[in-house]
Motif scaffolding. Structure first.
Motif, PDB file in Angstrom:
ATOM      1  N   ALA A  59      -3.735   4.887   6.699  1.00  0.00           N
ATOM      2  CA  ALA A  59      -3.671   4.024   5.526  1.00  0.00           C
ATOM      3  C   ALA A  59      -4.844   3.059   5.523  1.00  0.00           C
ATOM      4  CB  ALA A  59      -2.357   3.254   5.521  1.00  0.00           C
ATOM      5  N   ILE A 103       3.610   6.822   4.424  1.00  0.00           N
ATOM      6  CA  ILE A 103       2.351   7.408   4.904  1.00  0.00           C
ATOM      7  C   ILE A 103       2.630   8.726   5.624  1.00  0.00           C
ATOM      8  CG2 ILE A 103       0.322   7.008   6.348  1.00  0.00           C
ATOM      9  CD1 ILE A 103       0.885   3.988   6.037  1.00  0.00           C
ATOM     10  N   THR A 153       1.421   5.262  -2.395  1.00  0.00           N
ATOM     11  CA  THR A 153       1.210   6.633  -1.913  1.00  0.00           C
ATOM     12  C   THR A 153       1.994   7.658  -2.714  1.00  0.00           C
ATOM     13  OG1 THR A 153       3.054   6.431  -0.376  1.00  0.00           O
ATOM     14  CG2 THR A 153       0.853   5.937   0.492  1.00  0.00           C
ATOM     15  N   TYR A 177       0.847  -1.196   0.000  1.00  0.00           N
ATOM     16  CA  TYR A 177       0.000   0.000   0.000  1.00  0.00           C
ATOM     17  C   TYR A 177       0.885   1.250   0.000  1.00  0.00           C
ATOM     18  CZ  TYR A 177      -2.881   3.818   1.553  1.00  0.00           C
ATOM     19  OH  TYR A 177      -3.489   5.027   1.641  1.00  0.00           O
ATOM     20  N   ALA A 178       1.926   1.205   0.829  1.00  0.00           N
ATOM     21  CA  ALA A 178       2.809   2.376   0.965  1.00  0.00           C
ATOM     22  C   ALA A 178       3.417   2.768  -0.380  1.00  0.00           C
ATOM     23  CB  ALA A 178       3.894   2.089   1.995  1.00  0.00           C
ATOM     24  N   SER A 215       3.414  11.271   2.813  1.00  0.00           N
ATOM     25  CA  SER A 215       2.317  11.635   1.910  1.00  0.00           C
ATOM     26  C   SER A 215       1.229  12.414   2.652  1.00  0.00           C
ATOM     27  CB  SER A 215       1.726  10.390   1.243  1.00  0.00           C
ATOM     28  OG  SER A 215       1.168   9.553   2.207  1.00  0.00           O
ATOM     29  N   ASN A 216       1.215  12.341   3.990  1.00  0.00           N
ATOM     30  CA  ASN A 216       0.201  13.078   4.733  1.00  0.00           C
ATOM     31  C   ASN A 216       0.769  14.280   5.472  1.00  0.00           C
ATOM     32  OD1 ASN A 216      -2.504  11.522   4.631  1.00  0.00           O
ATOM     33  ND2 ASN A 216      -0.932   9.956   4.859  1.00  0.00           N
TER      34      ASN A 216
END
Ligand code: TRP
Length: 471
Positions: free
Chosen positions: A316, A294, A215, A211-212, A297-298
């Protein structure tokens, strides 16, 4: 433990260090690896490693940490397993026996005593953090992460920390679960469960890394973790890297000595220790690779401190398909990882009480776990009511440190490296070389390499870092 005991008193009583009579052996090399990895892999890898890496600026810290694992952690892990296997008794008695064989003072056994104390202190705050993970199982189950932004997820976490009642509840639940397992000695069951759960945690971490990657900030995270910027490395950071190498491998706490005493003579200590260290390191690095993309990206702060994983991963999960399910699974597995570490640490204290004070298992678990729980209340309050209580402000090194910070510092940065130093001196300088050669049966230059590192590099490195930190 997954061990085939030579007598019938096996699993039910959790007889890992029961003196000469009835000492069983691990059923296989794999069983030992599983148990040792179960103790090593826990919150240290998934919670602590990422947040201290973030606090210490990334790459350079990670490099020092990896060096510490390879050059200090691995040789000491081997030395501890060796003490256990050669001694063949409970940690204190193994050390005493080996000391007397080499004509040394029985006071070396104190080394093991300090280890048990360190384990006890660590468990007191480890249980509070384990409680956070337990509480997050509930939060995930109720779907509270879905669609939340960084601020809302952050508020969820600060809400937990600000509430001493909730923290106390979850700390009690975690400690209660640990005590339940230890009191009933259901080793066979828990170990069998771990052989399934640990690999699942591994797979889940891979999914998180997957998932990471999506991003769009994966490259940034890789650079952060692996591109060393030495201007960000402080002496305190080096001390933390050193201490964490001991923390994460559960060294200096008699655990590996106890486990080693059940290892068959024909198993290679070196290759087994390498496997455990590599698995442990891989889990930590995977956690870092899952978390930092994460963070970036946030627009979160990598140095956010102990709450880092609780403020990043839920974000996430909140955005992924099947996020609630995966989140629940993840926190359940994290709790399991933490439990297997916690159990491995409560067990020796309980056994010591049983042996020395003649108490029964239930009573000694209640007392050991109860004291640990009580001390943990100090950590609970460190995050709210007592967050301004920094009792050792008069010393520069301890300035601004809450009770939790102090316990963490004292154990990881002082007691564990000191214990490692003693192990290195004991094995490297006090035991006969012949005995070591016999026990390790390493071929070619490998023995010389290990011996040289243990005798010279390990003590010098630990002492240097200590002195630097005091200056
Ligand atoms: N090795 C464990 C981990 O990485 C942590 C650990 C070390 C621990 N010593 C401990 C946990 C003592 C409880 C008590 O998570």
């Amino acid at each position: 433990m997954t061990q085939s005991s030579t007598t019938s008193q096996a699993a039910g009583t959790g007889d890992l260090s029961r003196g000469i009579t009835g000492r069983g052996f691990w059923s296989s090399r794999l069983a030992f690896i599983m148990a040792a990895t179960g103790s090593a892999v826990g919150l240290g890898n998934v919670w602590k490693f990422p947040y201290i890496t973030g606090e210490n600026g990334g790459g350079a810290f990670v490099l020092v940490y990896l060096l510490c694992i390879a050059v200090l952690g691995l040789p000491i892990l081997m030395a501890e397993v060796l003490i256990g296997r050669r001694g063949g008794h409970s940690p204190v008695n193994s050390v005493r026996l080996l000391a007397s064989q080499s004509g040394l003072s029985g006071r070396w056994a104190w080394m093991a005593g300090m280890g048990v104390l360190a384990a006890f202190l660590i468990l007191s705050f480890y249980s509070v953090i384990g409680g956070w993970a337990v509480s997050y199982v509930g939060t995930s189950l109720s779907g509270q992460f879905t669609g939340q932004d960084a601020e809302q997820i952050g508020a969820l976490f600060s809400g937990l920390l600000a509430d001493p009642g909730k923290l106390l509840l979850w700390h009690s639940v975690f400690m209660g679960m640990t005590m339940l397992v230890v009191a009933r000695g259901v080793r066979g069951g828990i170990e069998r469960a771990v052989t399934i759960l640990m690999p699942t945690l591994f797979v889940l971490l891979f999914i998180m890394v997957g998932y990471a990657i999506t991003t769009g900030h994966f490259g940034e995270a890789v650079a952060f973790l692996f591109w060393p910027d030495f201007s960000k490395l402080t002496t305190e950071g080096m001390m933390m890297a050193l201490g964490h190498a001991f923390f994460t491998l559960t060294l200096s706490q008699c655990v590996m000595v106890a486990y080693g005493s059940h290892l068959r003579k024909d198993v290679s200590i070196a290759s087994t220790a390498v496997t455990v260290s590599v698995l442990d390191t891989v889990v930590a690095l995977l956690a870092g690779l899952a978390i930092f993309p994460i963070v970036f990206s946030n627009g979160l702060e990598p140095g956010a401190g102990p709450g880092l994983i609780f403020q990043t991963l839920p974000l996430a999960f909140g955005q992924m398909p099947f996020g609630n399910l995966l989140a629940t699974l993840f926190f359940v597995l994290l709790v399991f990882g933490a439990l297997t570490s916690a159990i491995s640490l409560l067990e020796p204290v309980v056994e010591w009480l049983e042996e020395k004070k003649g108490m029964n298992r239930f009573g000694s678990t209640l007392i050991a776990g109860g004291c640990c729980w009580l001390l943990g209340v100090g950590t609970v309050l460190s995050f709210n009511e007592w967050s301004g209580f920094t009792p050792l402000d008069m010393f520069a090194t301890f300035e601004g440190k809450t009770l939790f910070d102090l316990l963490d510092y004292l154990t990881s940065n002082i007691m564990l490296p000191l214990g490692g130093l003693l192990v290195a001196v004991f094995v490297g300088w006090r035991m006969s070389r012949k005995a070591l050669e016999e026990e390790l049966s390493l071929r070619g230059p490998w023995f010389g390499l290990w011996y040289g590192v243990l005798r010279y590099i390990t003590p010098v490195a630990v002492i240097t870092v200590f002195i630097y930190n005091l200056l």
